[in-house]
Design a protein around this motif. Structure first.
Motif, short mmCIF file in Angstrom:
data_model
loop_
_atom_site.label_atom_id
_atom_site.label_comp_id
_atom_site.label_asym_id
_atom_site.label_seq_id
_atom_site.Cartn_x
_atom_site.Cartn_y
_atom_site.Cartn_z
N ARG A 172 -2.37 9.96 58.60
CA ARG A 172 -1.17 10.17 57.81
C ARG A 172 -1.07 9.10 56.74
O ARG A 172 -1.14 7.91 57.02
CB ARG A 172 0.08 10.07 58.71
CG ARG A 172 0.24 11.28 59.62
CD ARG A 172 0.91 10.88 60.91
NE ARG A 172 1.33 12.04 61.67
CZ ARG A 172 0.51 12.80 62.40
NH1 ARG A 172 -0.77 12.54 62.43
NH2 ARG A 172 0.98 13.82 63.08
N MET A 176 6.26 12.40 55.79
CA MET A 176 6.01 13.33 56.89
C MET A 176 5.57 14.68 56.34
O MET A 176 6.07 15.14 55.32
CB MET A 176 7.29 13.50 57.71
CG MET A 176 7.15 14.43 58.90
SD MET A 176 8.72 14.58 59.78
CE MET A 176 8.27 15.70 61.09
N PRO A 205 9.09 10.05 72.27
CA PRO A 205 8.33 9.77 71.05
C PRO A 205 7.11 10.68 70.93
O PRO A 205 6.36 10.89 71.88
CB PRO A 205 7.89 8.31 71.25
CG PRO A 205 8.86 7.74 72.22
CD PRO A 205 9.22 8.87 73.13
N GLY A 206 6.93 11.23 69.73
CA GLY A 206 5.73 12.02 69.46
C GLY A 206 5.75 13.43 69.98
O GLY A 206 4.73 14.12 69.93
N ARG A 524 1.80 13.01 69.19
CA ARG A 524 1.59 11.96 68.21
C ARG A 524 1.04 10.67 68.80
O ARG A 524 0.09 10.09 68.28
CB ARG A 524 2.91 11.67 67.46
CG ARG A 524 2.80 10.50 66.51
CD ARG A 524 4.02 10.39 65.62
NE ARG A 524 5.28 10.28 66.34
CZ ARG A 524 5.73 9.16 66.89
NH1 ARG A 524 5.00 8.06 66.87
NH2 ARG A 524 6.90 9.14 67.49
N VAL A 525 1.63 10.21 69.88
CA VAL A 525 1.29 8.88 70.40
C VAL A 525 0.09 8.97 71.34
O VAL A 525 0.08 9.79 72.26
CB VAL A 525 2.50 8.27 71.12
CG1 VAL A 525 2.21 6.83 71.53
CG2 VAL A 525 3.74 8.32 70.24
N GLU A 631 6.50 7.05 61.43
CA GLU A 631 5.23 7.04 62.13
C GLU A 631 4.12 6.56 61.19
O GLU A 631 4.20 6.76 59.98
CB GLU A 631 4.88 8.43 62.68
CG GLU A 631 4.75 9.51 61.64
CD GLU A 631 4.44 10.88 62.24
OE1 GLU A 631 3.79 11.67 61.57
OE2 GLU A 631 4.86 11.15 63.38
N TYR A 632 3.13 5.91 61.77
CA TYR A 632 2.00 5.38 61.02
C TYR A 632 0.74 5.63 61.83
O TYR A 632 0.77 5.69 63.06
CB TYR A 632 2.17 3.87 60.76
CG TYR A 632 3.47 3.57 60.04
CD1 TYR A 632 3.56 3.64 58.66
CD2 TYR A 632 4.63 3.25 60.76
CE1 TYR A 632 4.76 3.40 58.00
CE2 TYR A 632 5.83 3.01 60.11
CZ TYR A 632 5.89 3.08 58.74
OH TYR A 632 7.08 2.85 58.09
N ASP A 633 -0.40 5.75 61.12
CA ASP A 633 -1.65 5.93 61.85
C ASP A 633 -1.91 4.73 62.76
O ASP A 633 -2.27 4.88 63.92
CB ASP A 633 -2.81 6.11 60.87
CG ASP A 633 -2.78 7.49 60.23
OD1 ASP A 633 -2.95 8.47 60.98
OD2 ASP A 633 -2.56 7.59 59.02
N THR A 662 6.20 2.93 69.94
CA THR A 662 5.79 4.33 69.91
C THR A 662 5.73 4.91 68.50
O THR A 662 5.89 6.11 68.31
CB THR A 662 6.74 5.18 70.78
OG1 THR A 662 8.10 4.94 70.36
CG2 THR A 662 6.60 4.82 72.24
N ARG A 663 5.47 4.07 67.51
CA ARG A 663 5.37 4.56 66.13
C ARG A 663 3.93 4.86 65.73
O ARG A 663 3.69 5.39 64.65
CB ARG A 663 5.93 3.52 65.14
CG ARG A 663 7.40 3.15 65.31
CD ARG A 663 8.30 4.36 65.25
NE ARG A 663 8.62 4.86 66.59
CZ ARG A 663 9.08 6.07 66.84
NH1 ARG A 663 9.25 6.93 65.87
NH2 ARG A 663 9.35 6.44 68.06
N VAL A 665 0.15 6.53 65.62
CA VAL A 665 -0.49 7.82 65.82
C VAL A 665 -1.91 7.66 66.35
O VAL A 665 -2.36 8.45 67.17
CB VAL A 665 -0.50 8.62 64.50
CG1 VAL A 665 -1.28 9.92 64.65
CG2 VAL A 665 0.92 8.90 64.05
#
Length: 681
Positions: A172, A176, A205-206, A524-525, A631-633, A662-663, A665
């Motif tokens: 990412r 979003m 999260p995710g 995601r996570v 969210e971030y890679d 949990t941010r 990816v």
């Protein structure tokens, strides 16, 4: 999974993609060429039609790096249309919007259409008459691969889609993006739920709850476009950074008219310049304040002490005091707003006069009644009995006048609670008052008591777990005649007034009948990261089901001591920037200036949350208080204990830490010079 080596099928699909793009371009050109010169009767209608045409042109934009279609369905039995190879059914290409050729035949079917639903829900156990489901892989806007599932073939075992996994795990950069190609069956059920009912989505999260909410708006606009065009839709997020992050999702799906706002935007009746202590904000945000406001407002209504005499020509008509008292009592007993009752009062008095006129042999009509209602004596009586009240002045008096507050908070707020909400230095005017965000919500409540708030057709409320009861009420009155989609995670509540149960929250929202759905599959996570963060759940939200990551890629996870302080943090950021994708450095708010200086000294560019990342500047420095919903890679989490210590109490601090953990990816590095919180042991 088939790749460019399988020239024939892939070439055919590429040809269909090229033809579909050409058809979309033709659709756009048709709209651009419309001549409305002689169509409209006046300039107002012309302006409206011109605006609608502009919106349609924008909706038909062909985004070069966005796949026009991402799947194909071959039905076993279906009437008409293009015949599928080897069968008598119908073939549909599923994409972000409908595309048709010059003859009106569909080239791409909108993902929201009923015929597209099996793309998300069909399975080996329930094929829904689909013989083949094909997923497409893209690099940029170029079709590069496809993958087939023969749902009616008993010899073919059900497998996890590699293309689906690749799309979920794709790096990412920037805001979003939509998940229209990867919606799962349990998500699709929520997305396609009917407009009449409200839905609450509890998701860790995710789990994709934000994306589900946004796609639900897009679906509802497709299924109920005319109704929602009249009543309106609204997406509410926790802050501007979050709204900026999600703002491109709906336009990418062709929906350009959905308003986005924060709760503070909704209640911006006054300029907010002050802040409250946590304990004060909790009391001001308590639902009990609604009754205090109601009492204070209706204390302005006083019983009439004498009758009213209306002079018309040579005649005098008297309405006695007992009759006026009865009119006032009846209006107070009715469930209508203060302002509506005030407007009804002169009409009720005028009606009483008209009854006397009729008994005297006259034949008054509506014009006479309106004239009597505007009579100076009647207006003077209304002003004294049911005066106008300004909502901001009402709240100002409550917060500045201890006696006034005590009179109307008796039996509702304790003496200590009353002292907590009173201003230390009473303000003299609305403009000079040190209004806080919680005060603005009180003014909004008072405004609604006086005049009903306009209701929308559908409202999406994201990160709802952080709202106070009074904020829920503020959102709820924006959808009293519509429905709501509530999104949140009880484990991520980081305000002192955070939601403890969805049943209570939905009651304050006025949507107690809403269905509560829980999403527990994590897209995601990475597995190792969510497992580590879930160690906090027993301490912050006992009873919640931990998120189970369904990702095949385990991700990158490392916990490092940082004896070198900020130098070690900068080194971790530099390491992650060597990988593809976005990087977020999350830290306690108090440590952000020091880390910003260290990054600058190291020559590493960065942006703040809500600012656009680029290919050359992929690092975002994020205060922990603003990390929610982002969210971030890859993430570097600096000093977890400092994140906990930055909050008023440990429970809130651990929830803030859960959000920060949990941010990521694809990978997470936790750095710490001091010890880790014991709850993570």
């Amino acid at each position: 999974m088939s790749t460019p080596g399988h020239d024939d099928p892939l070439s055919k699909e590429r040809s269909h993609l090229a033809a579909s793009r050409s058809a979309l371009r033709a659709m756009r050109e048709d709209v651009e060429s419309l001549d409305i010169t002689d169509v409209t009767a006046n300039w107002v209608n012309a302006a409206v039609l011109e605006s609608q045409i502009e919106q349609r042109i924008k909706a038909l934009a062909d985004l070069s790096e966005t796949p026009l279609f991402f799947g194909r369905l071959d039905y076993l039995h279906a009437p008409g249309a293009e015949q599928a190879e080897g069968g008598d059914g119908e073939r549909f290409y599923v994409g972000r919007r409908h595309v048709h050729d010059a003859d009106g035949d569909p080239m791409v079917i909108d993902w929201r259409a009923p015929v597209s639903q099996p793309f998300y829900r069909a399975s080996k156990k329930d094929p829904q008459d689909v013989s083949l489901r094909r997923r497409f892989g893209y690099t940029g806007g170029d079709l590069t691969a496809y993958e087939d599932e023969h749902l009616l073939d008993p010899a073919e075992a059900a497998t996890t889609s590699r293309l689906l996994q690749q799309e979920i795990e794709r790096p990412r950069v920037g805001p979003m993006r939509d998940i229209v190609a990867t919606i799962q069956p349990e998500q699709d059920e929520i997305v396609r739920a009917g407009l009449a009912g409200s839905v609450c989505v509890q998701g860790g999260p995710g789990t994709g709850k934000t994306a589900v909410g946004l796609h639900r708006v897009a679906y509802l606009l497709y299924a109920h476009r005319e109704r929602l065009a009249r009543t309106g839709t609204l997406v509410i997020g926790p802050n501007r950074s979050f709204l900026h992050y999600i703002e491109q999702v709906l336009p990418a799906l062709g929906e350009l008219t959905v308003r986005q706002a924060t709760v503070d935007d909704l209640v911006a009746h006054v300029e907010v310049r002050g802040t409250d202590e946590a304990a004060t904000a909790v009391i001001k945000g308590d639902a009990r304040m609604a009754e205090v406001l109601r009492r204070a407002l209706y204390s302005h209504v006083v019983p009439p002490t004498e009758g009213v005499v209306v002079v018309r020509g040579s005649r005098r008509w008297r309405v006695p005091v007992y009759e006026l008292e009865e009119i006032v009592r009846e209006l107070l007993a009715r469930d209508i707003r203060y302002g509506a009752a005030r407007e009804a009062l002169p009409q009720r008095i005028a009606h009483a006069v008209l009854v006397q006129m009729e008994r005297a042999g006259e034949a008054p009509d509506d014009r006479v009644q309106n004239a009597v209602a505007r009579n100076a004596a009647v207006k003077a009586l209304v002003k004294s009995v049911w005066p106008q009240v300004d909502p901001a002045r009402l709240v100002l008096r409550l917060l500045a006048d201890a006696d006034f507050l005590a009179e109307h908070a008796e039996g509702i707020l304790t003496e200590d609670e009353q002292k907590a909400v009173l201003w230390v230095k009473p303000a003299r005017s609305v403009k000079s008052a040190p209004w806080s965000p919680a005060d603005a919500v009180l003014i909004d409540e008072a405004t609604d008591l006086i005049e009903r708030t306009h209701s929308l057709g559908h409202v999406v409320l994201d990160e709802a777990q952080d709202l106070s009861p009074m904020q829920y009420r503020a959102v709820g009155r924006r959808c009293t005649t519509g429905s709501a989609t509530v999104l949140g995670d009880l484990a991520q509540g980081t305000t002192p007034w955070a939601t403890r149960s969805w049943a209570q929250a939905l009651g304050h929202l006025g949507k107690g009948e809403a269905v509560v759905e829980e999403l527990t599959a994590g897209f995601r996570v990475p597995t190792d990261v969510i497992a580590y963060a879930s160690r906090l759940l027993p301490h912050i939200a006992p009873g919640l089901t931990p998120v189970a990551s369904i990702r095949e890629n385990p991700g990158f996870f490392d916990i490092r001591t940082a004896p070198g302080g900020t130098a070690d943090v900068v080194a971790a950021c530099r390491e992650l920037l060597e990988r593809e994708g976005s990087v977020g450095l999350i830290a306690a708010d108090a440590r952000v200036p020091e880390l910003a200086a260290a990054l600058a000294a190291a020559g590493i560019g960065h942006v703040g949350p809500g600012e656009e990342t680029t290919r050359t500047t992929r690092l975002t420095l994020v205060p922990a208080s603003l990390a929610k919903g982002l969210e971030y890679d890859y993430v570097v989490l600096d000093e977890p204990q400092a994140v906990v210590d930055g909050e008023p109490d440990e429970r809130t601090g651990l929830r803030r830490l859960y959000v920060a953990l949990t941010r990521a990816v694809s990978g997470l590095i936790v750095t710490h010079a001091t010890g880790l919180p014991q709850q993570l042991a």
